[in-house]
Structures are given as C-alpha cells and as structure tokens.
Scaffold this active site. Structure first.
Site, PDB file in Angstrom:
ATOM      1  N   GLN A 192      74.365  29.829 -43.062  1.00  0.00           N
ATOM      2  CA  GLN A 192      74.193  31.159 -43.640  1.00  0.00           C
ATOM      3  C   GLN A 192      73.042  31.897 -42.969  1.00  0.00           C
ATOM      4  O   GLN A 192      72.025  31.302 -42.613  1.00  0.00           O
ATOM      5  CB  GLN A 192      73.945  31.043 -45.142  1.00  0.00           C
ATOM      6  CG  GLN A 192      74.283  32.307 -45.898  1.00  0.00           C
ATOM      7  CD  GLN A 192      74.559  32.045 -47.371  1.00  0.00           C
ATOM      8  OE1 GLN A 192      74.931  30.957 -47.753  1.00  0.00           O
ATOM      9  NE2 GLN A 192      74.360  33.049 -48.191  1.00  0.00           N
ATOM     10  N   SER A 229      73.945  23.259 -42.875  1.00  0.00           N
ATOM     11  CA  SER A 229      74.282  23.588 -44.256  1.00  0.00           C
ATOM     12  C   SER A 229      75.781  23.818 -44.394  1.00  0.00           C
ATOM     13  O   SER A 229      76.567  22.897 -44.190  1.00  0.00           O
ATOM     14  CB  SER A 229      73.450  24.780 -44.736  1.00  0.00           C
ATOM     15  OG  SER A 229      73.566  24.949 -46.130  1.00  0.00           O
ATOM     16  N   LEU A 230      76.226  25.053 -44.721  1.00  0.00           N
ATOM     17  CA  LEU A 230      77.668  25.276 -44.856  1.00  0.00           C
ATOM     18  C   LEU A 230      78.403  24.919 -43.568  1.00  0.00           C
ATOM     19  O   LEU A 230      79.606  24.597 -43.589  1.00  0.00           O
ATOM     20  CB  LEU A 230      77.965  26.729 -45.245  1.00  0.00           C
ATOM     21  CG  LEU A 230      77.934  27.787 -44.138  1.00  0.00           C
ATOM     22  CD1 LEU A 230      79.287  27.982 -43.483  1.00  0.00           C
ATOM     23  CD2 LEU A 230      77.439  29.098 -44.666  1.00  0.00           C
ATOM     24  N   HIS A 285      69.162  24.445 -51.430  1.00  0.00           N
ATOM     25  CA  HIS A 285      68.658  23.147 -50.970  1.00  0.00           C
ATOM     26  C   HIS A 285      67.347  22.722 -51.644  1.00  0.00           C
ATOM     27  O   HIS A 285      66.393  22.295 -50.995  1.00  0.00           O
ATOM     28  CB  HIS A 285      68.501  23.139 -49.441  1.00  0.00           C
ATOM     29  CG  HIS A 285      69.807  23.332 -48.727  1.00  0.00           C
ATOM     30  ND1 HIS A 285      70.805  22.391 -48.758  1.00  0.00           N
ATOM     31  CD2 HIS A 285      70.287  24.373 -48.009  1.00  0.00           C
ATOM     32  CE1 HIS A 285      71.841  22.844 -48.070  1.00  0.00           C
ATOM     33  NE2 HIS A 285      71.557  24.041 -47.613  1.00  0.00           N
ATOM     34  N   GLN A 290      74.052  17.219 -50.397  1.00  0.00           N
ATOM     35  CA  GLN A 290      73.582  18.281 -49.502  1.00  0.00           C
ATOM     36  C   GLN A 290      73.183  19.548 -50.254  1.00  0.00           C
ATOM     37  O   GLN A 290      72.308  20.290 -49.827  1.00  0.00           O
ATOM     38  CB  GLN A 290      74.691  18.590 -48.479  1.00  0.00           C
ATOM     39  CG  GLN A 290      74.277  19.524 -47.366  1.00  0.00           C
ATOM     40  CD  GLN A 290      75.381  20.507 -47.006  1.00  0.00           C
ATOM     41  OE1 GLN A 290      75.916  21.184 -47.864  1.00  0.00           O
ATOM     42  NE2 GLN A 290      75.710  20.542 -45.721  1.00  0.00           N
ATOM     43  N   ARG A 316      81.618  26.901 -53.454  1.00  0.00           N
ATOM     44  CA  ARG A 316      80.235  26.486 -53.207  1.00  0.00           C
ATOM     45  C   ARG A 316      79.295  27.683 -53.277  1.00  0.00           C
ATOM     46  O   ARG A 316      78.221  27.623 -53.887  1.00  0.00           O
ATOM     47  CB  ARG A 316      80.150  25.818 -51.827  1.00  0.00           C
ATOM     48  CG  ARG A 316      78.774  25.268 -51.431  1.00  0.00           C
ATOM     49  CD  ARG A 316      78.899  24.592 -50.064  1.00  0.00           C
ATOM     50  NE  ARG A 316      77.670  23.962 -49.600  1.00  0.00           N
ATOM     51  CZ  ARG A 316      76.771  24.553 -48.826  1.00  0.00           C
ATOM     52  NH1 ARG A 316      76.942  25.811 -48.441  1.00  0.00           N
ATOM     53  NH2 ARG A 316      75.681  23.886 -48.429  1.00  0.00           N
TER      54      ARG A 316
END
Length: 311
Positions: free
Chosen positions: A9, A94-95, A203, A252, A119
C-alpha cells in the site's frame, strides 16, 4: 537466482494500469476479472479516480494487486516470459504477499481480489478513525526505532510495523503514542519522523479484530500449492507449505513487515536479481539494503520490453 517481488500500500496512484490496459488484452482481462469478482468498477477508479476513493484501504489493496498481476500477465502472454521458469522465489510487501501468492498460483485472481477487499475493510474497521496512527522514521535503523517506540509508548501500543531498509522504519499504534514518537526523534539520533496519511494503524496489535476476520476468510479460502517458494513478511524466511502460509497471513495483519530481513535472506540464499512488478517502490529499498544486487522495477510497456530482453 532471481526473485520477483510485489509492492504494498502506498504505491497506488490515479492512472495506474491505464497504459497496460490500452496496449494489452491480457491486462484488460485481469482488470475485468477483478471488477467482476468485486462487483464494482475498480478499474474505473484506478484509471479516473477520484484519488480519495482509490486511497481507501479496501480499494487500494485489490487495485495494487490487480495492477501487479496485469503487469505479470503482459510479461507472460505478450513477451513469453514465465515467472515460474525465470524466477526462483517470490515475496511481497504487506498486501503484496497476497499478490505474490496469486503470481505463483496459490490463490486465483478473483479470490485474491475478494480476500484483499475484505482485508482492507477489516483493517479499516478494526480501529475507529483518529484513534490510531503511523509514522515513518527516516535515518533510523531497527535498533533506534525500537528504542524510540519503547520510550514513546507510555503504556499505549507503539510498535515497529515495517522494517523497510537500513534508513527507514515505520511505527504504528495509538495516535498519542505515535505523536510522542515523532516529537522524540532527535533524542534518538533519528533524522526525521513523518506522520503517514493512513486511516488506520496497520501491522500492530490494534489490528487484532482484522486478524480474526482474515483467519475466518482464509479458512474458507485457503492457499493452494505454491509453484515457487515465498519469503513471508513475518518470518523473513522461505515458505512452501500452504498450511503454514495460511497461518502466517493471519499473523501478518498484526505482525511486523520484515522486509529488510527478507531481502537479506533472499540474498543469503543466492538471489542476485530482483524484479519488482507493478511498482517502483521496493526497488529503491532493495538498493539501500544491498547495493550489489541487480534490481528491475517494472510498470510500463517499455519497462516490460526492456525486462524481457534482459531475461
């Protein structure tokens, strides 16, 4: 050895994917399939905006994935370059870990889009707007960032969210704690602290409701076999077992993105070349982590043509 890596992102921008869609039926097919899977014209938001709609977490996450997979499909179908044949491993920020799993066949494209939409919504809903925040620490290594986070917490959540490279670490947590961290950067020998324009504290432990939502979603749509090993964010090590990766995807959501360590682990395993598909964010990070590695960051048809010749 070569790794294909996928951005996270922050790499979204209005106009993303437009050139690819105009030039390639393979790219158009990706955007159409994602639109159908989500029941919305995400491709129109990607192409035309408005920017505030694209930056919504629930739109940004599947959009970034769709753009990267479209780039991959063009590479494979228009230029005849197979990721599985030319790559030795994958990773994503991440994503981007979901994008990487889609790229190696562990998730279908439609399922990946739906999982990332969920998500994004779950992460947004986990913490009321204004209660959480994130900041980037420039000129900070992990040790300095951790000391600052511990000092700024004062009983609230303040954690290292992203260990991006030797000069950039991101903190996440309660708004007051993150504000304190930004105010204390000079005391810890850190050049700058910048509040990030995000709508939730990703996170960190405040994301637990989103982790619970993803546990449920991934139980219903678990990853399948991986055609190549994946270096997971939360362990910075290679994973090939889908059941292990399913558990790591849940962890995660609250866990640290150990990107710097992941790159070093790939280098240690023999990776000398990194190919970033769908963005130009990870390439500079990788260059700061290890200046001896070769890096390609690919977003345009010209980039793809140059990459295909190089491979």
């Amino acid at each position: 050895m070569r790794a294909f890596v996928f951005p996270g992102q922050g790499s979204q921008k209005v106009g993303m994917g437009t050139e690819l869609a105009a030039a390639s039926a393979a790219a158009r097919a990706v955007f159409e399939e994602v639109d159908d899977a989500l029941g919305q014209k995400l491709s129109a938001i990607m192409t035309e905006g408005p920017e505030d709609q694209l930056t919504l977490t629930e739109n940004a996450q599947p959009a970034i994935m769709a753009n990267a997979i479209a780039t991959l499909r063009v590479l494979e179908q228009e230029f005849g370059v197979s990721l599985v044949d030319k790559g030795d491993c994958v990773a994503g920020h991440s994503l981007g870990e979901y994008t990487a799993l889609c790229a190696v066949g562990a998730f279908g494209l439609a399922d990946t889009a739906r999982l990332l939409k969920l998500r994004g919504r779950a992460m947004q809903a986990a913490v009321p707007v204004g209660e959480g925040a994130m900041c980037a620490l420039l000129g900070a290594d992990l040790e300095k960032a951790q000391a600052l986070a511990d000092s700024a917490a004062e009983g609230e959540i303040c954690q290292v969210a992203n260990d991006n490279d030797p000069t950039q670490v991101v903190l996440s947590g309660a708004k007051a704690a993150i504000d304190r961290a930004v105010g204390l950067v000079k005391d810890y020998g850190i050049k700058r602290g910048i509040l990030l324009p995000v709508s939730a504290p990703f996170h960190c432990d405040m994301m637990q409701p989103a982790a619970d939502a993803m546990a449920e979603a991934l139980a219903a749509t678990p990853p399948g076999a991986l055609a190549l090993p994946l270096y997971a964010n939360v362990t910075a090590s290679a994973v090939s077992d889908p059941a292990i990766e399913q558990d790591l995807l849940v962890k995660q959501v609250c866990g640290r993105v150990r990107w710097r360590e992941s790159v070093l682990a790939m280098r240690e395993a023999g990776v000398a070349e990194f190919v970033e598909l769908g963005g130009k964010v990870l390439g500079p990070m990788i260059g700061r982590i290890d200046g001896d590695s070769s890096v390609y960051s690919v977003i345009s048809m010209d980039d793809l043509e140059a990459l295909a010749k190089a491979l």
